[in-house]
Scaffold this motif. Structure first.
Motif, PDB file in Angstrom:
ATOM      1  N   UNK A  85      95.967 128.215 -31.107  1.00 16.91           N
ATOM      2  CA  UNK A  85      96.880 129.112 -30.567  1.00 16.91           C
ATOM      3  C   UNK A  85      97.107 129.129 -29.091  1.00 16.91           C
ATOM      4  N   UNK A  86      95.836 128.881 -28.509  1.00 20.32           N
ATOM      5  CA  UNK A  86      95.812 128.815 -27.220  1.00 20.32           C
ATOM      6  C   UNK A  86      96.267 127.607 -26.522  1.00 20.32           C
ATOM      7  N   UNK A  87      96.063 126.212 -27.153  1.00 22.29           N
ATOM      8  CA  UNK A  87      96.442 125.102 -26.899  1.00 22.29           C
ATOM      9  C   UNK A  87      97.445 124.471 -27.882  1.00 22.29           C
ATOM     10  N   UNK A  88      98.486 124.745 -28.146  1.00 18.78           N
ATOM     11  CA  UNK A  88      99.482 124.465 -29.130  1.00 18.78           C
ATOM     12  C   UNK A  88     100.014 122.686 -28.823  1.00 18.78           C
ATOM     13  N   UNK A  89      99.763 122.004 -29.814  1.00 16.73           N
ATOM     14  CA  UNK A  89     100.205 120.672 -29.885  1.00 16.73           C
ATOM     15  C   UNK A  89     101.502 120.391 -30.518  1.00 16.73           C
ATOM     16  N   UNK A  90     102.554 119.869 -29.976  1.00 17.76           N
ATOM     17  CA  UNK A  90     103.879 119.403 -30.548  1.00 17.76           C
ATOM     18  C   UNK A  90     103.414 118.469 -31.690  1.00 17.76           C
TER      19      UNK A  90
END
Length: 146
Positions: A41-46
Motif C-alpha cells: 500500500x505504501x509502495x504501489x507498483x503498476x
C-alpha cells in the motif's frame, strides 16, 4: 569501507543484459528483486512495472559485484548517450554510511535521503557536485564471503 561496486541503470532490459554478462563472466546472481516483490500500500507498483528489475547483482571475481536495475517509466527514460550508472558503496556500519553520504553529497543534489529502506538496509542516493551519481548503503544482514 568494504567495497565499491558499479551500479547500472537500464530502460527495462536489465535482466537481459545481466543474463548476457553472466554468460561472459560466469557465476550466479546473488540477488534478483523485482518491483512486484516490494509492492505494498505504501509502495504501489503498476502492472507494467511489476516484473522489471529493482535490483540484480552478479559477483565479478572475489570482491566485486556488478549491480543494476530497470528505471521505472514514471522516472523517465535513461539517456543511453549519457551517464547510465551510479557508484554503489557498501559501508561497514550505519555511522560509516552516514559519514560517506554526508561527505560525498555536500554541494550536490540528494535524490533519496539516507535512511531505512523498504528492503532492510540503511541507504541514500545522490548526485555529487561533480555530477557523479552515488548510492551509499549499509546492510546489517550482510555476511562476508571468504
Amino acid at each position: 569501507m568494504r567495497t565499491i561496486n558499479p551500479w547500472i541503470n537500464f530502460n527495462g532490459n536489465a535482466e537481459e543484459a545481466f543474463t548476457f554478462y553472466k554468460s561472459v563472466f560466469g557465476g550466479e546472481f546473488t540477488k534478483i528483486i523485482r518491483f512486484k516483490d516490494l509492492s505494498s500500500d505504501e509502495f504501489p507498483v503498476e502492472e507494467k512495472e511489476a516484473n522489471k528489475i529493482m535490483t540484480i547483482a552478479l559477483p565479478i571475481g572475489k570482491h566485486n559485484v556488478l549491480i543494476a536495475n530497470d528505471v521505472p517509466e514514471f522516472m523517465g527514460r535513461v539517456n543511453e548517450n549519457e551517464n547510465r550508472s551510479k557508484i554503489a558503496v557498501s559501508a561497514e556500519s550505519r555511522d560509516e554510511a552516514a559519514h560517506l553520504f554526508n561527505g560525498l553529497s555536500a554541494g550536490g543534489n540528494i535524490e533519496g535521503p539516507i535512511g531505512d529502506s523498504p528492503w532492510g538496509t540503511y541507504a541514500g542516493m545522490f548526485r555529487d557536485k561533480y555530477g557523479i551519481e552515488w548510492i551509499v548503503e549499509f546492510d546489517p544482514n550482510y555476511k562476508e564471503q571468504v
